[in-house]
Structures are given as C-alpha cells and as structure tokens.
Design a protein around this motif. Structure first.
Motif, PDB file in Angstrom:
ATOM      1  N   MET A 187      68.157   4.358   8.453  1.00  0.00           N
ATOM      2  CA  MET A 187      69.552   4.561   8.874  1.00  0.00           C
ATOM      3  C   MET A 187      70.009   5.981   8.553  1.00  0.00           C
ATOM      4  O   MET A 187      70.713   6.602   9.353  1.00  0.00           O
ATOM      5  N   GLN A 188      69.607   6.475   7.396  1.00  0.00           N
ATOM      6  CA  GLN A 188      69.961   7.843   7.010  1.00  0.00           C
ATOM      7  C   GLN A 188      69.382   8.844   8.006  1.00  0.00           C
ATOM      8  O   GLN A 188      70.071   9.750   8.464  1.00  0.00           O
TER       9      GLN A 188
ATOM     10  N   THR B 134      71.175   8.409  11.585  1.00  0.00           N
ATOM     11  CA  THR B 134      72.530   8.977  11.658  1.00  0.00           C
ATOM     12  C   THR B 134      72.522  10.487  11.501  1.00  0.00           C
ATOM     13  O   THR B 134      73.364  11.170  12.078  1.00  0.00           O
ATOM     14  N   ARG B 135      71.568  11.007  10.744  1.00  0.00           N
ATOM     15  CA  ARG B 135      71.490  12.462  10.582  1.00  0.00           C
ATOM     16  C   ARG B 135      71.063  13.131  11.888  1.00  0.00           C
ATOM     17  O   ARG B 135      71.575  14.180  12.250  1.00  0.00           O
TER      18      ARG B 135
ATOM     19  N   PHE C 104      73.996  11.494  14.956  1.00  0.00           N
ATOM     20  CA  PHE C 104      75.429  11.669  14.739  1.00  0.00           C
ATOM     21  C   PHE C 104      75.770  12.968  14.020  1.00  0.00           C
ATOM     22  O   PHE C 104      76.928  13.294  13.856  1.00  0.00           O
TER      23      PHE C 104
ATOM     24  N   PRO D 268      75.424  12.028   8.451  1.00  0.00           N
ATOM     25  CA  PRO D 268      74.820  10.769   7.998  1.00  0.00           C
ATOM     26  C   PRO D 268      75.824   9.908   7.244  1.00  0.00           C
ATOM     27  O   PRO D 268      76.825  10.391   6.730  1.00  0.00           O
ATOM     28  N   PHE D 269      75.532   8.617   7.221  1.00  0.00           N
ATOM     29  CA  PHE D 269      76.333   7.727   6.377  1.00  0.00           C
ATOM     30  C   PHE D 269      76.150   8.179   4.932  1.00  0.00           C
ATOM     31  O   PHE D 269      75.039   8.432   4.484  1.00  0.00           O
TER      32      PHE D 269
ATOM     33  N   THR E  14      74.097   5.505   2.435  1.00  0.00           N
ATOM     34  CA  THR E  14      72.690   5.155   2.582  1.00  0.00           C
ATOM     35  C   THR E  14      71.808   5.870   1.557  1.00  0.00           C
ATOM     36  O   THR E  14      70.836   5.300   1.071  1.00  0.00           O
TER      37      THR E  14
END
Length: 172
Positions: free
Chosen positions: A30-31, A34-35, A38, A41-42, A45
């Motif tokens: 997920m990290q 999203t990096r 998006f 990143p979150f 995470t």
C-alpha cells in the motif's frame, strides 16, 4: 505438555506469524502503491509496517527456535562424548531459560515505562507494540523448559533438521 506445546507453537503462533506477515506485505505494498500513483503515501502504512515487522521478527524467532531452524554450531558438539554432549545440552538449555527469563522480566518492566506513550501517527499505545518482548520471552521460556525436560528424560529432539533438508536440496 507435549500436546500443549504442539498446539501453541504449531497452530497458534504459526498462524499469528503468517497473519502478521500478510499484514506486513499488505502495508508495504500500500505504501508503494500510494507513493507511485498518488504521489502522497498514506502516513500510517510506514508506522504499521514497522510495528508489524517488530512482531514478525520476535514471534518468528520463537517459531524458528521451535522448529529447530536457528543457526547453530554443532561441529564441537558432534566431537564430544555422549556424556559431555548431555551436560553441554543442559548448559545450553539453562542459558536459554536464563535469557528468556530476562527478556520476559525486563520486557514487562518496559511496559510500565512506555505505558502511556502513543505512537506519533496511529496514536496506538506503545505498550501494545512493546508487549511482544514479554510475550516472546514467555514463549521462549516455555519452549526451553520443555526441551530441557525432554532432554533430561532422554527424549531429546535437539538434532537440527536443517542439515538433513539441505543435503537433499543441493545439486551440483
């Protein structure tokens, strides 16, 4: 006792380690996702992956010890006479019990120190993260006492299974 150790380590701990491993892989992916997509990143995470990695390492090392897959130097022990080998094993198990007791005791004391601290991003109380120290200490302690008792009864299972596995897998 044998049934208790078997259920605790082969089912419960192994399931928890696998679950934490999936959580670790998921949060890292997920990290990365999203990096890349998006550009931002979150934030949680990274912290969750770090905490999952801590738990994964400690509980994984307990599981590794149970399955006798830790690295060991058995060269010197293989050169010993049976009586010396018996005494050496008692010494090794005693040291394991000693260090497991230290890990459980000081891990528990550490929980009192970090009891009210919270993680910066997820706001999780740090005592939940550090609780892996006394938990793994107790798990090491149970396992070491069990192995010592088996050894004293003459039902020692201390032979590492790793070397037998490697011999069949090596192809030249």
């Amino acid at each position: 006792m044998e049934k208790f150790v078997h259920v605790l380590y082969d089912y419960i701990i192994e399931y928890i380690v696998r679950l934490i491993g999936v959580l670790l892989i998921t949060t890292v992916l997920m990290q990365i996702f999203t990096r890349i997509f998006f550009k931002v990143p979150f934030s949680w995470t990274d912290e969750l992956a770090r905490f999952a990695f801590i738990w994964y390492c400690f509980l994984g090392s307990v599981l590794t010890m149970h399955k006798k897959m830790h690295l060991g130097i058995d060269y010197f022990e293989s050169k010993m006479k049976p009586k010396s080998r018996f005494v050496n094993r008692i010494f090794v198990y005693s040291m394991q019990i000693f260090f497991a007791s230290l890990l459980a005791y000081y891990g528990y004391k550490l929980l009192g120190i970090v009891g009210r601290q919270k993680s910066p991003i997820m706001r999780v109380q740090m005592k939940y993260i550090y609780s892996v120290l006394p938990i793994s200490g107790i798990l090491y302690l149970i396992l070491s006492i069990h192995e010592l008792l088996l050894h004293l009864k003459g039902e020692d299972t201390a032979q590492p299974v790793m070397m037998e596995t490697l011999k069949g897998d090596v192809q030249i």
